[in-house]
Design a protein around this motif. Structure first.
Motif, mmCIF file in Angstrom:
data_model
loop_
_atom_site.group_PDB
_atom_site.id
_atom_site.type_symbol
_atom_site.label_atom_id
_atom_site.label_comp_id
_atom_site.label_asym_id
_atom_site.label_seq_id
_atom_site.Cartn_x
_atom_site.Cartn_y
_atom_site.Cartn_z
ATOM 1 N N GLN A 1 0.832 -1.206 0.000
ATOM 2 C CA GLN A 1 0.000 0.000 0.000
ATOM 3 C C GLN A 1 0.864 1.251 0.000
ATOM 4 O OE1 GLN A 1 -2.244 -1.164 3.466
ATOM 5 N NE2 GLN A 1 -3.938 -1.929 2.227
ATOM 6 N N TRP B 1 -8.509 -1.595 11.784
ATOM 7 C CA TRP B 1 -7.377 -0.900 11.149
ATOM 8 C C TRP B 1 -6.122 -1.026 12.002
ATOM 9 C CZ3 TRP B 1 -6.539 5.110 10.801
ATOM 10 C CH2 TRP B 1 -5.521 5.390 9.873
ATOM 11 N N GLY C 1 -4.163 -1.571 5.975
ATOM 12 C CA GLY C 1 -5.466 -1.075 6.377
ATOM 13 C C GLY C 1 -6.480 -1.568 5.436
ATOM 14 N N LYS C 2 -7.518 -1.601 5.778
ATOM 15 C CA LYS C 2 -8.524 -1.402 6.770
ATOM 16 C C LYS C 2 -9.718 -2.117 6.236
ATOM 17 C CE LYS C 2 -8.737 2.941 7.864
ATOM 18 N NZ LYS C 2 -8.345 3.864 6.794
ATOM 19 N N ASP D 1 -14.111 -2.859 6.925
ATOM 20 C CA ASP D 1 -15.259 -2.637 7.801
ATOM 21 C C ASP D 1 -15.723 -3.953 8.395
ATOM 22 O OD1 ASP D 1 -15.005 -0.139 6.827
ATOM 23 O OD2 ASP D 1 -16.919 -0.072 5.764
ATOM 24 N N ALA E 1 -11.989 2.532 12.845
ATOM 25 C CA ALA E 1 -11.986 3.694 11.962
ATOM 26 C C ALA E 1 -13.374 4.163 11.559
ATOM 27 C CB ALA E 1 -11.163 3.382 10.713
ATOM 28 N N THR F 1 -13.830 -0.012 1.567
ATOM 29 C CA THR F 1 -13.546 -0.910 2.683
ATOM 30 C C THR F 1 -14.783 -1.641 3.178
ATOM 31 O OG1 THR F 1 -13.928 0.712 4.416
ATOM 32 C CG2 THR F 1 -11.734 0.680 3.454
ATOM 33 N N ASP G 1 -6.309 3.204 -0.726
ATOM 34 C CA ASP G 1 -7.441 3.784 0.001
ATOM 35 C C ASP G 1 -7.743 3.013 1.278
ATOM 36 O OD1 ASP G 1 -9.923 5.610 0.043
ATOM 37 O OD2 ASP G 1 -10.769 3.609 0.258
ATOM 38 N N TYR G 2 -7.396 1.716 1.307
ATOM 39 C CA TYR G 2 -7.633 0.972 2.548
ATOM 40 C C TYR G 2 -6.887 1.645 3.706
ATOM 41 C CZ TYR G 2 -9.115 -2.638 -0.727
ATOM 42 O OH TYR G 2 -9.722 -3.322 -1.739
ATOM 43 N N GLN G 3 -5.797 2.334 3.410
ATOM 44 C CA GLN G 3 -5.104 3.098 4.456
ATOM 45 C C GLN G 3 -5.719 4.487 4.653
ATOM 46 O OE1 GLN G 3 -3.149 1.994 6.638
ATOM 47 N NE2 GLN G 3 -1.449 0.780 5.870
ATOM 48 N N TYR G 4 -6.109 5.146 3.544
ATOM 49 C CA TYR G 4 -6.630 6.512 3.676
ATOM 50 C C TYR G 4 -8.032 6.555 4.287
ATOM 51 C CZ TYR G 4 -3.306 7.271 -0.239
ATOM 52 O OH TYR G 4 -2.211 7.308 -1.057
ATOM 53 N N HIS G 5 -8.832 5.558 3.923
ATOM 54 C CA HIS G 5 -10.277 5.618 4.192
ATOM 55 C C HIS G 5 -10.577 5.892 5.662
ATOM 56 C CE1 HIS G 5 -14.496 4.600 3.472
ATOM 57 N NE2 HIS G 5 -14.469 4.013 4.643
ATOM 58 N N ASP G 6 -11.558 6.754 5.898
ATOM 59 C CA ASP G 6 -11.986 7.077 7.261
ATOM 60 C C ASP G 6 -10.842 7.555 8.149
ATOM 61 O OD1 ASP G 6 -14.707 7.001 7.383
ATOM 62 O OD2 ASP G 6 -14.845 4.891 7.913
ATOM 63 N N SER G 7 -9.782 8.088 7.526
ATOM 64 C CA SER G 7 -8.702 8.668 8.318
ATOM 65 C C SER G 7 -8.695 10.174 8.071
ATOM 66 C CB SER G 7 -7.355 8.075 7.907
ATOM 67 O OG SER G 7 -6.899 8.704 6.721
ATOM 68 N N PRO H 1 -7.729 8.200 12.941
ATOM 69 C CA PRO H 1 -9.011 8.015 12.270
ATOM 70 C C PRO H 1 -9.818 9.304 12.317
ATOM 71 C CG PRO H 1 -8.733 6.451 14.094
ATOM 72 C CD PRO H 1 -7.692 7.505 14.237
#
Lengths: 342, 614
Positions: free
Chosen positions: A42, A174, A180-181, A183, A207, B302, B372-378, B445
């Motif tokens: 990533q 997360w 990440g991340k 749900d 998150a 995510t 985006d899995y790292q960016y999301h909701d951060s 987050p």
């Protein structure tokens, strides 16, 4: 002129990369300091896309600065500037170049995307079932027959296949330094794999806004060598097969009585107890109290006296314990360990 | 026809504004209401930043914090920037196409009052037991009864009422722009702001029904035990996300396209050049509008849609960078070779370009699903959308307000205060949101009411809060500027900026009938064409004659009031109140349907008495 510009571009690119690579964040938490292959992939994508974007930005800013300086209205300027309708060659140029840049980004996006969504069977990866609750995390290892809460324990260098869900509202799982991340949706299961390449403690977070104490829904990831992990599993299994041990000191025995009466309905210890709250079998081994406070007797006592004060909106009632009861409970809870370390 | 002709009803002051159907007065109503909500949303933002100034402080507490973020987001999107966009559309679009009015003046007023009462209903939640606290996205299951309070009922009802207003407002502008253009004003001669308003209205037409459906389902879940989103009873939580974002993503473009339009007008006017690549700008605007509908799932990478869906939506999202890039370069080339002046309107437009470019860049970065899995909701996402919505849209709105203020109110805004306004806001903005990119990547987050001490997040948050003060000062300076302008006795000229489009051909502020004679449009930048031909003003397309005007009406106010009352009935499960409110609304609709109201005429001799000419 042209050569100078190129140097300048490279310089600013490297300056920013240096900032990103070295500057930022705490090793245990930051997505900028990847400690496993998922986070590393990533991070590579982040570097690629930000490099391309910074390149575009520099081009825009160069034209922008030039235009603002060169074409500002000067005093005494006469006449009307030439009214230009457009320029097909230029317009095609700045349509095609972005397309090419996007293709450069699209290729690793597709390959990494599919790599991250691979599912590993139990022969290749440790299976961990994650259930998110308001406001704590439950971890089960179905193939190993153990369960824990708040502190996730993982072996180093091995793929971990997570299966995630939630019991009440939507949360998101997360661990920035590992990747990440995803749900956790109530009523559905999601999958994700991670791997840690270095032993140590990592910080994990929720998150997705999940209620009053969303900000405090932290957990710790304890990554250990394979041998330590195997010992931990064996110890956990040993303890979870049995009745809770009888306490060693008189004060702890008193605490156990209170615990059996007031707490066991919701919290499991060893092979006994409810599943409403976190499993406390290895409570004394945990890195943090409630996922956020340092693991000290004072903090445990503070929590027991008024859980709502530390995590507003959590489901644990205030038991209205007096100081001696709290002291006894703390004494007992500090014996709930599966390792010899503590 | 002229048998009905009568004199204009004599109304003044508050009563005039409560009953007006004049698009220019409705514009002022939108601006005042939107401005007040903007201040409320800004105050909420400031409290959020104060709570996050230092780690682990107790300032507003967890529950209030969640209410603040929910109301900040909801207020800013639905009740502040949307209405201010509608204010500018109402004030300017009919003038730019050479129309005397919008297509449906009564509906226009109704749209405003529905928005207003919806917004008021939502904000009364603060005083009636707590504001909504499930985030502006109100994700289920958190937004269901089991997990959140009555505040969410206010959200559900308030947004339904306000959303109706927006929807009929959008339809009105679609019809206006299609049907009411002056002779010669072909589609490819329309100013960019009108084009942007047109496409935005189209997006409203298709996007708002999605949120309405979602809100109705959520209302059934909350009020009548509907279980659409309750997983314990077989409901599905992801459906809400889809419905919300099928609306929510186009909404971003509903907001930003008018800002693009404003920037195009302002940059072109203050460079004294026609817009570079006009036709590609139109094409890019339409393409952005179209793509805006194709990419909603990038808010849900995510959620667990899987690799194929994520990749497709990611690549589709990246494509939006192409038309957006076309726009940026066209603006740069519009300035190229021009004579650029820098009054405040153009400062905001010029400041928009790098700021929005950064927002667009992080947007492309977010379109890469694995990253985006790292960016999301951060906080990275928080930084991104504030760069787009504040750095893009709010800069655009400030630019538009400084540019069109003289046209709307007949007074010039003060340039010295304006420049202070720009610089404090601009610097404050970047100080607030630039560090948030890094905070997010460092593991913070979004929507957290606090952060722990030993996580290296202190410095970034502190700087961010300091920046928020800068933006506050900028906003206060704008308010001061408005007061100074209102008190000044100097009247604005009809064409203070050497403008290019039709609105500058008539006096500031425009008379109630806009154009004495409908103008004949002979090219893009209609007024500029006449100026270059050596004419003093527009060539008229018709002889001077009586002008037909619609009658003012109190019904839009009452109709919206009825739904407002019914809203409280639903929230408090008092169905008598619901029936009373809905019946009041229906009674107004019935009255409107059966009462014959042909409007009135302004006579030719009255036009000449006022000494106004086109």
């Amino acid at each position: 002129m042209k050569g100078w510009q190129q140097y300048w571009r490279q310089f600013s690119l490297f300056a920013l990369l240096a900032l990103v690579l070295t500057g930022c964040g705490k090793d245990e938490l930051s997505a900028l300091k990847p400690s496993g292959p998922v986070a590393a992939m990533q991070f590579d994508l982040m570097k690629l896309s930000s490099a391309i974007m910074i390149g575009v930005f520099i081009v825009v800013m160069t034209i922008f600065t030039y235009v603002l300086i060169r074409y500002r209205k000067r005093p005494g300027q006469q006449g009307i500037p030439k009214q230009v309708e457009g320029n097909h060659a230029l317009e095609i140029l700045w349509t095609v170049i972005p397309f090419l840049l996007l293709i450069i980004m699209a290729i690793p996006t597709v390959t990494t995307g599919f790599a991250l969504h691979k599912e590993y069977p139990k022969e290749e990866a440790v299976q961990v079932k994650v259930t998110a609750h308001q406001f704590w995390w439950e971890f089960e290892y179905p193939d190993l027959g153990v369960a824990t809460a708040q502190d996730l324990v993982l072996p180093v260098g091995k793929k971990i296949q997570f299966v995630l869900s939630a019991s009440d509202v939507k949360h998101a799982f997360w661990i920035p330094a590992l990747g990440g991340k995803i749900d956790t949706n109530p009523g559905q299961e999601n999958k994700m794999w991670l791997q840690a390449d270095k032993a140590g403690i990592y910080y994990g977070k929720c998150a997705e806004l999940c209620g009053a104490s969303h900000a405090l829904m932290d957990f710790k990831v304890e990554v250990m060598e394979q041998a330590d992990f195997d010992t931990w599993v064996a110890n956990m299994k040993g303890v979870q097969a049995k009745e809770p041990v009888t306490a060693t000191s008189p004060l702890a025995a008193e605490g156990q009585q209170i615990f059996d009466k007031s707490c066991l309905g919701c919290h499991a210890v060893a092979g006994k107890g409810g599943k409403m709250g976190p499993n406390l079998t290895n409570f004394a081994d945990r890195e943090r109290v409630a996922g956020i406070k340092a693991h000290t007797p004072e903090n445990i006592a503070e929590w027991l006296k008024d859980p709502q004060k530390i995590k507003p909106g959590n489901k644990m009632p205030n038991l209205n314990l007096d100081d001696t009861q709290v002291k006894a409970l703390v004494e007992y809870m500090e014996t709930l360990s599966v390792s010899e370390k503590k | 026809m002229s048998a009905h002709a009568s004199h204009a009803p004599n109304r003044s002051g508050l009563w005039d504004y409560l009953t007006t159907v004049d698009h220019k007065k409705i514009a002022i109503l939108y601006l005042i209401a939107g401005g007040i909500f903007f201040l409320a949303g800004g105050l909420e933002a400031l409290l959020i930043r104060l709570q996050l100034m230092y780690p682990e402080i107790e300032f507003v507490g967890a529950k209030t914090f969640n209410e603040l973020i929910t109301m900040h987001g909801t207020t800013m999107i639905f009740l502040a920037v949307m209405p201010i966009i509608f204010a500018l559309m109402n004030a300017i679009v009919p003038l730019q196409i050479g129309a005397r009015d919008v297509a449906f003046p009564f509906v226009n007023a109704l749209g405003f009052w529905l928005f207003f009462f919806g917004g008021v209903l939502l904000n009364t939640s603060w005083f009636l037991g707590g504001a909504p606290d499930a985030g502006w996205t109100s994700y289920t299951t958190l937004a269901l009864n089991q997990y959140s309070g009555r505040g969410v009922d206010f959200y559900v009802l308030g947004l339904q009422i306000a959303g109706l207003g927006t929807l009929i407002g959008g339809i009105n502008f679609l019809v206006t722009i299609i049907n009411m253009r002056a002779p010669g004003m072909t589609f490819m001669r329309m100013p960019m702001f009108t084009w942007a308003s047109f496409i935005t209205s189209g997006l409203i037409l298709f996007a708002f029904p999605a949120i309405t459906v979602g809100l109705v389902l959520l209302m059934f879940d909350r009020l009548f035990g509907g279980n659409f989103f309750n997983p314990d009873a077989g409901g599905n939580v992801v459906i809400w996300e889809h419905l919300f974002w099928i609306f929510g993503h186009p909404e971003v473009y509903i907001l930003i396209l008018p800002a693009f339009g404003i920037i195009s007008e302002v940059v072109s006017t203050f460079s004294r050049k026609r817009l570079f690549g006009y036709s590609s700008m139109v094409f890019a605007t339409a393409l952005i509008g179209f793509l805006g509908f194709m990419v909603w799932a990038h808010h849900m990478f995510t959620t667990g849609l899987g690799a194929i869906a994520n990749t497709l939506f990611g690549l589709a999202t990246m494509l939006i960078a192409v038309p957006t890039g076309i726009k940026i370069f066209n603006w740069l080339l519009t300035m190229w070779g021009g004579q650029i002046r820098f009054p405040t309107a153009n400062l905001f437009a010029v400041g928009f370009i790098p700021t929005f470019t950064i927002g667009g860049m992080t947007g492309v970065m977010l379109a890469v699903p694995p990253a985006d899995y790292q960016y999301h909701d951060s906080y990275f996402v928080v930084a991104h959308f504030h760069y787009v919505i504040v750095g893009g849209l709010v800069f655009g709105l400030f630019s538009g307000l400084y540019y069109w203020w003289p046209k709307m109110f007949g007074k010039m805004l003060n340039e010295t205060i304006g420049k202070w306004n720009f610089w404090t806001f601009f610097i404050g903005f970047h100080l607030t949101f630039f560090p948030q990119h890094f905070l997010g990547l460092m593991g913070m987050p979004r929507r957290v009411f606090t952060y722990l001490k030993d996580q290296n997040l202190d410095m970034g948050n502190f700087i961010s809060t300091i920046g928020a003060f800068g933006m506050t000062i900028g906003t206060i300076l704008f308010l001061i500027n408005v007061v100074v302008a209102a008190k000044s006795s100097k009247r604005a000229p009809a064409d203070p900026w050497d403008g290019r489009s039709l609105e500058w051909a008539i006096p500031s502020p425009p008379p109630e009938y806009n154009f004495v004679q409908t103008p004949l449009v002979r090219g893009l930048d209609a007024l500029w064409v006449e100026k270059m031909a050596g004419n003093k003003g527009m060539t008229p397309a018709e002889p001077i004659g009586d002008i037909h005007m619609p009658s003012p009406s109190f019904l839009p106010f009452l109709m919206s009031l009825g739904l407002f009352v019914a809203g409280y009935g639903f929230i408090y499960h008092n169905y008598v109140v619901v029936v009373i409110g809905v019946l009041a609304t229906f009674a107004c609709m019935f009255t409107r349907s059966v009462k014959d109201d042909p409007g009135y005429h302004i006579h030719e001799d009255e036009l000449e008495e006022k000494g106004v000419k086109a």
